[in-house]
Design a protein around this motif. Structure first.
Motif, PDB file in Angstrom:
ATOM      1  N   ASP A 146      16.754  -8.531 -31.466  1.00  0.00           N
ATOM      2  CA  ASP A 146      17.759  -9.368 -32.146  1.00  0.00           C
ATOM      3  C   ASP A 146      18.892  -9.756 -31.200  1.00  0.00           C
ATOM      4  O   ASP A 146      19.736 -10.591 -31.563  1.00  0.00           O
ATOM      5  CB  ASP A 146      18.350  -8.625 -33.351  1.00  0.00           C
ATOM      6  N   ILE A 147      18.949  -9.126 -30.034  1.00  0.00           N
ATOM      7  CA  ILE A 147      19.949  -9.469 -29.020  1.00  0.00           C
ATOM      8  C   ILE A 147      19.193 -10.133 -27.868  1.00  0.00           C
ATOM      9  O   ILE A 147      18.472  -9.457 -27.131  1.00  0.00           O
ATOM     10  CB  ILE A 147      20.691  -8.218 -28.506  1.00  0.00           C
ATOM     11  N   PRO A 148      19.317 -11.445 -27.697  1.00  0.00           N
ATOM     12  CA  PRO A 148      18.589 -12.072 -26.592  1.00  0.00           C
ATOM     13  C   PRO A 148      18.951 -11.417 -25.265  1.00  0.00           C
ATOM     14  O   PRO A 148      20.115 -11.067 -25.031  1.00  0.00           O
ATOM     15  CB  PRO A 148      19.062 -13.537 -26.647  1.00  0.00           C
ATOM     16  N   MET A 175      36.152 -15.088 -28.571  1.00  0.00           N
ATOM     17  CA  MET A 175      36.845 -15.990 -29.489  1.00  0.00           C
ATOM     18  C   MET A 175      35.846 -16.637 -30.434  1.00  0.00           C
ATOM     19  O   MET A 175      36.152 -16.870 -31.592  1.00  0.00           O
ATOM     20  CB  MET A 175      37.630 -17.037 -28.720  1.00  0.00           C
ATOM     21  N   ASP A 176      34.660 -16.934 -29.944  1.00  0.00           N
ATOM     22  CA  ASP A 176      33.582 -17.456 -30.792  1.00  0.00           C
ATOM     23  C   ASP A 176      32.582 -16.333 -31.019  1.00  0.00           C
ATOM     24  O   ASP A 176      32.382 -15.482 -30.144  1.00  0.00           O
ATOM     25  CB  ASP A 176      32.900 -18.649 -30.122  1.00  0.00           C
ATOM     26  N   PRO A 177      31.933 -16.324 -32.181  1.00  0.00           N
ATOM     27  CA  PRO A 177      31.029 -15.215 -32.499  1.00  0.00           C
ATOM     28  C   PRO A 177      29.987 -14.963 -31.402  1.00  0.00           C
ATOM     29  O   PRO A 177      29.329 -15.904 -30.941  1.00  0.00           O
ATOM     30  CB  PRO A 177      30.356 -15.677 -33.805  1.00  0.00           C
ATOM     31  N   ASP A 178      29.889 -13.720 -30.979  1.00  0.00           N
ATOM     32  CA  ASP A 178      28.869 -13.274 -30.027  1.00  0.00           C
ATOM     33  C   ASP A 178      28.979 -13.952 -28.657  1.00  0.00           C
ATOM     34  O   ASP A 178      28.030 -13.928 -27.877  1.00  0.00           O
ATOM     35  CB  ASP A 178      27.452 -13.473 -30.589  1.00  0.00           C
ATOM     36  N   ASP A 179      30.125 -14.536 -28.360  1.00  0.00           N
ATOM     37  CA  ASP A 179      30.314 -15.195 -27.064  1.00  0.00           C
ATOM     38  C   ASP A 179      31.016 -14.208 -26.115  1.00  0.00           C
ATOM     39  O   ASP A 179      32.215 -14.289 -25.891  1.00  0.00           O
ATOM     40  CB  ASP A 179      31.139 -16.474 -27.243  1.00  0.00           C
ATOM     41  N   ASP A 230      12.147   3.369 -31.627  1.00  0.00           N
ATOM     42  CA  ASP A 230      11.174   2.370 -32.083  1.00  0.00           C
ATOM     43  C   ASP A 230      11.796   0.976 -32.135  1.00  0.00           C
ATOM     44  O   ASP A 230      11.557   0.206 -33.079  1.00  0.00           O
ATOM     45  CB  ASP A 230      10.616   2.749 -33.468  1.00  0.00           C
ATOM     46  N   GLY A 231      12.616   0.664 -31.153  1.00  0.00           N
ATOM     47  CA  GLY A 231      13.198  -0.679 -31.054  1.00  0.00           C
ATOM     48  C   GLY A 231      14.404  -0.904 -31.937  1.00  0.00           C
ATOM     49  O   GLY A 231      14.966  -1.996 -31.942  1.00  0.00           O
ATOM     50  N   VAL A 232      14.828   0.125 -32.665  1.00  0.00           N
ATOM     51  CA  VAL A 232      15.966  -0.009 -33.579  1.00  0.00           C
ATOM     52  C   VAL A 232      17.211   0.567 -32.890  1.00  0.00           C
ATOM     53  O   VAL A 232      17.210   1.728 -32.462  1.00  0.00           O
ATOM     54  CB  VAL A 232      15.708   0.721 -34.913  1.00  0.00           C
ATOM     55  N   VAL A 233      18.244  -0.265 -32.802  1.00  0.00           N
ATOM     56  CA  VAL A 233      19.490   0.145 -32.148  1.00  0.00           C
ATOM     57  C   VAL A 233      20.434   0.710 -33.207  1.00  0.00           C
ATOM     58  O   VAL A 233      20.669   0.087 -34.240  1.00  0.00           O
ATOM     59  CB  VAL A 233      20.175  -1.064 -31.462  1.00  0.00           C
ATOM     60  N   VAL A 277      27.261  -4.863 -28.551  1.00  0.00           N
ATOM     61  CA  VAL A 277      26.081  -4.311 -27.897  1.00  0.00           C
ATOM     62  C   VAL A 277      25.543  -5.365 -26.949  1.00  0.00           C
ATOM     63  O   VAL A 277      25.258  -6.497 -27.364  1.00  0.00           O
ATOM     64  CB  VAL A 277      24.992  -3.904 -28.917  1.00  0.00           C
ATOM     65  N   ALA A 278      25.460  -5.003 -25.670  1.00  0.00           N
ATOM     66  CA  ALA A 278      24.930  -5.904 -24.651  1.00  0.00           C
ATOM     67  C   ALA A 278      23.517  -5.458 -24.299  1.00  0.00           C
ATOM     68  O   ALA A 278      23.207  -4.260 -24.316  1.00  0.00           O
ATOM     69  CB  ALA A 278      25.815  -5.878 -23.409  1.00  0.00           C
ATOM     70  N   ARG A 279      22.674  -6.430 -23.983  1.00  0.00           N
ATOM     71  CA  ARG A 279      21.272  -6.114 -23.637  1.00  0.00           C
ATOM     72  C   ARG A 279      20.966  -6.602 -22.231  1.00  0.00           C
ATOM     73  O   ARG A 279      21.333  -7.731 -21.858  1.00  0.00           O
ATOM     74  CB  ARG A 279      20.325  -6.782 -24.631  1.00  0.00           C
ATOM     75  N   LYS A 280      20.302  -5.750 -21.486  1.00  0.00           N
ATOM     76  CA  LYS A 280      19.738  -6.113 -20.180  1.00  0.00           C
ATOM     77  C   LYS A 280      18.318  -5.604 -20.169  1.00  0.00           C
ATOM     78  O   LYS A 280      18.088  -4.396 -20.063  1.00  0.00           O
ATOM     79  CB  LYS A 280      20.534  -5.465 -19.044  1.00  0.00           C
TER      80      LYS A 280
END
Ligand code: FES
Length: 112
Positions: free
Chosen positions: A12-14, A57-61, A105-108, A34-37
């Motif tokens: 769900d987090i690109p 300032m903008d959602p998820d930015d 199992d992929g759930v954060v 939550v940041a994804r790498k």
């Protein structure tokens, strides 16, 4: 089976981005990101060490234009994704406050 407060699935987090969440902690909702790498995720309080405002300032930015750093929209501080350390900006040398996560199992989830 989450090991804590469930936030989302890793996919769900690109990859290379971050998402904001409200984490219910007692009576208050704590803003976190939550940041994804790749397959790894990193959790932080969504509060800039400079003056404490949310980073976006903008959602998820949350990312710098080149996608390498978490960035504060207010005065431009940039933070390493892996440890939250501010590497440039008015709070250089001060890290974002870490939020421990679990991935099962992929759930954060927030580890509580
Ligand atoms: S509030 Fe984040 S850099 Fe100033």
């Amino acid at each position: 089976m989450s090991g804590g407060h469930v936030l989302c699935r890793v996919e769900d987090i690109p990859d290379g981005t971050a998402r904001g969440f409200d984490w219910p902690k007692g009576e208050v909702k704590v803003k976190i990101l939550v940041a994804r790498k790749g397959d790894r995720v990193f959790g932080y309080r969504n509060a800039c060490p400079h003056v404490g405002v949310p980073l976006e300032m903008d959602p998820d930015d949350f990312m710098s234009i080149d996608g390498r750093w978490l960035q504060c929209s207010t005065h431009g501080a940039q933070f390493r994704v892996e440890d939250g350390m501010c590497i440039i900006g008015p709070c250089a040398g001060r890290p974002l406050r870490s939020v421990p996560l679990t991935v099962i199992d992929g759930v954060v989830a927030v580890r509580e």
